[in-house]
Write a protein that holds these residues in place. Structure first.
Motif, PDB file in Angstrom:
ATOM      1  N   SER A 290      -6.379  -4.223  -3.223  1.00  0.00           N
ATOM      2  CA  SER A 290      -5.954  -5.359  -2.415  1.00  0.00           C
ATOM      3  C   SER A 290      -5.711  -6.588  -3.290  1.00  0.00           C
ATOM      4  O   SER A 290      -4.689  -7.254  -3.194  1.00  0.00           O
ATOM      5  CB  SER A 290      -7.022  -5.664  -1.355  1.00  0.00           C
TER       6      SER A 290
ATOM      7  N   LEU B 211      -4.615  -8.879   8.283  1.00  0.00           N
ATOM      8  CA  LEU B 211      -4.705  -8.219   9.586  1.00  0.00           C
ATOM      9  C   LEU B 211      -5.488  -9.044  10.601  1.00  0.00           C
ATOM     10  O   LEU B 211      -5.279  -8.902  11.808  1.00  0.00           O
ATOM     11  CB  LEU B 211      -5.307  -6.817   9.438  1.00  0.00           C
ATOM     12  N   SER B 212      -6.383  -9.924  10.132  1.00  0.00           N
ATOM     13  CA  SER B 212      -7.054 -10.763  11.135  1.00  0.00           C
ATOM     14  C   SER B 212      -6.085 -11.819  11.651  1.00  0.00           C
ATOM     15  O   SER B 212      -6.154 -12.212  12.826  1.00  0.00           O
ATOM     16  CB  SER B 212      -8.379 -11.349  10.635  1.00  0.00           C
TER      17      SER B 212
ATOM     18  N   TYR C 263       0.808  -1.221   0.000  1.00  0.00           N
ATOM     19  CA  TYR C 263       0.000   0.000   0.000  1.00  0.00           C
ATOM     20  C   TYR C 263       0.843   1.274   0.000  1.00  0.00           C
ATOM     21  O   TYR C 263       0.365   2.335   0.360  1.00  0.00           O
ATOM     22  CB  TYR C 263      -0.987  -0.020   1.174  1.00  0.00           C
TER      23      TYR C 263
ATOM     24  N   THR D 236      -5.202 -11.068   0.387  1.00  0.00           N
ATOM     25  CA  THR D 236      -6.274 -12.052   0.586  1.00  0.00           C
ATOM     26  C   THR D 236      -7.396 -11.466   1.432  1.00  0.00           C
ATOM     27  O   THR D 236      -8.467 -12.047   1.535  1.00  0.00           O
ATOM     28  CB  THR D 236      -5.746 -13.295   1.335  1.00  0.00           C
ATOM     29  N   GLY D 237      -7.150 -10.328   2.066  1.00  0.00           N
ATOM     30  CA  GLY D 237      -8.142  -9.756   2.971  1.00  0.00           C
ATOM     31  C   GLY D 237      -8.109 -10.392   4.358  1.00  0.00           C
ATOM     32  O   GLY D 237      -8.926 -10.089   5.222  1.00  0.00           O
TER      33      GLY D 237
ATOM     34  N   VAL E 283     -10.393  -1.893   2.402  1.00  0.00           N
ATOM     35  CA  VAL E 283     -10.784  -0.524   2.121  1.00  0.00           C
ATOM     36  C   VAL E 283     -10.986  -0.369   0.616  1.00  0.00           C
ATOM     37  O   VAL E 283     -11.953   0.205   0.155  1.00  0.00           O
ATOM     38  CB  VAL E 283      -9.694   0.466   2.609  1.00  0.00           C
ATOM     39  N   ASP E 284     -10.053  -0.925  -0.153  1.00  0.00           N
ATOM     40  CA  ASP E 284     -10.107  -0.814  -1.601  1.00  0.00           C
ATOM     41  C   ASP E 284      -9.889  -2.221  -2.167  1.00  0.00           C
ATOM     42  O   ASP E 284      -8.760  -2.688  -2.289  1.00  0.00           O
ATOM     43  CB  ASP E 284      -9.005   0.165  -2.052  1.00  0.00           C
TER      44      ASP E 284
ATOM     45  N   PHE F 268       1.327   1.007  12.117  1.00  0.00           N
ATOM     46  CA  PHE F 268       0.758  -0.092  12.899  1.00  0.00           C
ATOM     47  C   PHE F 268       1.693  -0.369  14.068  1.00  0.00           C
ATOM     48  O   PHE F 268       2.910  -0.462  13.889  1.00  0.00           O
ATOM     49  CB  PHE F 268       0.609  -1.358  12.036  1.00  0.00           C
TER      50      PHE F 268
ATOM     51  N   VAL G 167      -0.571   4.977   1.002  1.00  0.00           N
ATOM     52  CA  VAL G 167      -1.873   5.574   0.664  1.00  0.00           C
ATOM     53  C   VAL G 167      -2.686   5.980   1.891  1.00  0.00           C
ATOM     54  O   VAL G 167      -3.564   6.823   1.795  1.00  0.00           O
ATOM     55  CB  VAL G 167      -2.718   4.617  -0.210  1.00  0.00           C
TER      56      VAL G 167
ATOM     57  N   LEU H 139     -10.576  -2.911  10.341  1.00  0.00           N
ATOM     58  CA  LEU H 139      -9.487  -3.456   9.531  1.00  0.00           C
ATOM     59  C   LEU H 139      -9.143  -4.905   9.819  1.00  0.00           C
ATOM     60  O   LEU H 139      -8.733  -5.635   8.933  1.00  0.00           O
ATOM     61  CB  LEU H 139      -8.214  -2.615   9.731  1.00  0.00           C
TER      62      LEU H 139
HETATM   63  P1  ADP Z   1      -5.333  -7.354   2.423  1.00  0.00           P
HETATM   64  O1  ADP Z   1      -4.899  -8.709   2.049  1.00  0.00           O
HETATM   65  O2  ADP Z   1      -6.504  -6.853   1.634  1.00  0.00           O
HETATM   66  O3  ADP Z   1      -4.210  -6.383   2.494  1.00  0.00           O
HETATM   67  P2  ADP Z   1      -5.443  -7.091   5.317  1.00  0.00           P
HETATM   68  O4  ADP Z   1      -6.304  -7.784   6.308  1.00  0.00           O
HETATM   69  O5  ADP Z   1      -3.972  -7.257   5.434  1.00  0.00           O
HETATM   70  O6  ADP Z   1      -5.967  -7.538   3.891  1.00  0.00           O
HETATM   71  O7  ADP Z   1      -5.771  -5.537   5.376  1.00  0.00           O
HETATM   72  C1  ADP Z   1      -7.121  -5.109   5.317  1.00  0.00           C
HETATM   73  C2  ADP Z   1      -7.224  -3.784   4.581  1.00  0.00           C
HETATM   74  O8  ADP Z   1      -6.580  -2.761   5.344  1.00  0.00           O
HETATM   75  C3  ADP Z   1      -6.520  -3.768   3.230  1.00  0.00           C
HETATM   76  O9  ADP Z   1      -7.348  -4.265   2.213  1.00  0.00           O
HETATM   77  C4  ADP Z   1      -6.200  -2.301   3.064  1.00  0.00           C
HETATM   78  O10 ADP Z   1      -7.321  -1.619   2.546  1.00  0.00           O
HETATM   79  C5  ADP Z   1      -5.974  -1.809   4.485  1.00  0.00           C
HETATM   80  N1  ADP Z   1      -4.541  -1.725   4.842  1.00  0.00           N
HETATM   81  C6  ADP Z   1      -3.822  -2.602   5.559  1.00  0.00           C
HETATM   82  N2  ADP Z   1      -2.553  -2.183   5.734  1.00  0.00           N
HETATM   83  C7  ADP Z   1      -2.461  -0.989   5.110  1.00  0.00           C
HETATM   84  C8  ADP Z   1      -1.387  -0.029   4.933  1.00  0.00           C
HETATM   85  N3  ADP Z   1      -0.173  -0.214   5.451  1.00  0.00           N
HETATM   86  N4  ADP Z   1      -1.688   1.098   4.230  1.00  0.00           N
HETATM   87  C9  ADP Z   1      -2.924   1.313   3.725  1.00  0.00           C
HETATM   88  N5  ADP Z   1      -3.962   0.453   3.851  1.00  0.00           N
HETATM   89  C10 ADP Z   1      -3.733  -0.690   4.536  1.00  0.00           C
END
Ligand code: ADP
Length: 270
Positions: A213, A223-224, A163, A219-220, A208-209, A249, A191, A201
């Motif tokens: 992603s 973060l979980s 990102y 994979t979405g 978010v987008d 983070f 971003v 999140l």
């Molecule tokens: P993904 O595989 O979509 O990255 P995550 O669970 O890791 O799934 O993150 C969830 C969402 O959080 C992402 O789709 C993105 O929109 C947002 N996100 C996570 N980390 C960042 C970052 N460092 N900068 C901007 N957006 C982030």
């Protein structure tokens, strides 16, 4: 959703003493709904690349392709299989994390080493597109599983890479707090994330987008996975972000212990 709960008297032992089974229906309904959502999400995530793959297979079977076209189609097929592999890998990781309540508790891992490894992985992923650094103060150790801790930090670094546009900066930092806990930060100049998304999140498949992603191999579930690992290690996760400027983070793990050995100072990546 209103709270609905009911109780069943299972046995009465006489005056005032009863064994009561209490069911909170709302909780159960919520859990059922979450499970259904999850299965629907997984099905959708798998169906999309499968549909694309099936289309390519049909194309290859029915059309005479030039070697260049064939090469291009194979490349696109590879992208879709990679996407499914990443999804299955993350699903298995999540299932393992949710299936076992506690990580191995009695191994200690130096934070500087964990961060250095995450930094190396980040550099490989970035392939020179970002400026990546890792720095920290006095080293300390966290109890638990190094595989899990690395996967948590690695997921944050992977997100920072994905990102953050080319030329951006990614900083990995650690320090031992006064109360003895270990603080790890992954900050990027990417971003960023609008405030309203922050609380959600770490939900499975929350993005978010979505197109960004998926395009970047997300994979979405990242973060979980991070949230689960952190919780299993008794820690906390916290995010600060500003759209267009970047994200930070922070993971805090309790009861970190200072490294005793003299070699510790050499392990600092400062
Ligand atoms: P993904 O595989 O979509 O990255 P995550 O669970 O890791 O799934 O993150 C969830 C969402 O959080 C992402 O789709 C993105 O929109 C947002 N996100 C996570 N980390 C960042 C970052 N460092 N900068 C901007 N957006 C982030």
């Amino acid at each position: 959703l209103g709270r609905r709960s009911f109780s069943v008297i299972v046995r009465e032992y006489g005056e005032g003493l009863r064994l009561v089974l209490s069911l909170d229906v709302t909780e159960r309904e919520r859990a059922d709904a979450m499970r259904r959502d999850f299965v629907a999400n997984v099905s959708h995530e798998i169906r999309t690349p499968l549909t694309v793959l099936a289309g390519f297979v049909e194309t290859m079977a029915s059309l005479p392709l030039t070697p260049v076209e064939r090469e291009r189609v194979l490349k696109l097929m590879e992208q879709q299989t990679n996407r499914m592999q990443a999804l299955v890998a993350d699903l298995l990781t999540l299932a393992q994390l949710e299936g076992s309540p506690r990580p191995p508790p009695d191994r200690w891992w130096p934070v500087a080493t964990l961060l250095r490894r995450a930094e190396a992985d980040g550099r490989a992923l970035s392939a020179g597109r970002h400026e990546i650094s890792a720095a920290g103060g006095e080293d300390c150790e966290i109890a638990g599983s190094d595989t899990e801790l690395l996967s948590a930090i690695g997921n944050l670094v992977g997100n920072a890479v994905r990102y953050t546009p080319e030329g951006g900066r990614i900083d990995l930092r650690f320090r031992t707090r006064d109360d003895g806990s270990a603080e790890i930060e992954v900050a990027d100049t990417g971003v960023g994330i609008a405030r309203e998304h922050l609380p959600r999140l770490t939900e499975r498949f929350y993005r978010v987008d979505s197109s960004r992603s998926r395009e970047t191999g997300g994979t979405g579930l990242g973060l979980s996975i991070v949230k689960h690992v952190v919780q299993r290690h008794g820690g906390e996760i916290d995010v600060a972000s500003e759209p267009g400027r970047g994200s930070r983070f922070r993971l805090v793990f309790p009861a970190a212990r200072l490294r005793q050995r003299a070699a510790a100072s050499g392990a600092s990546t400062a």
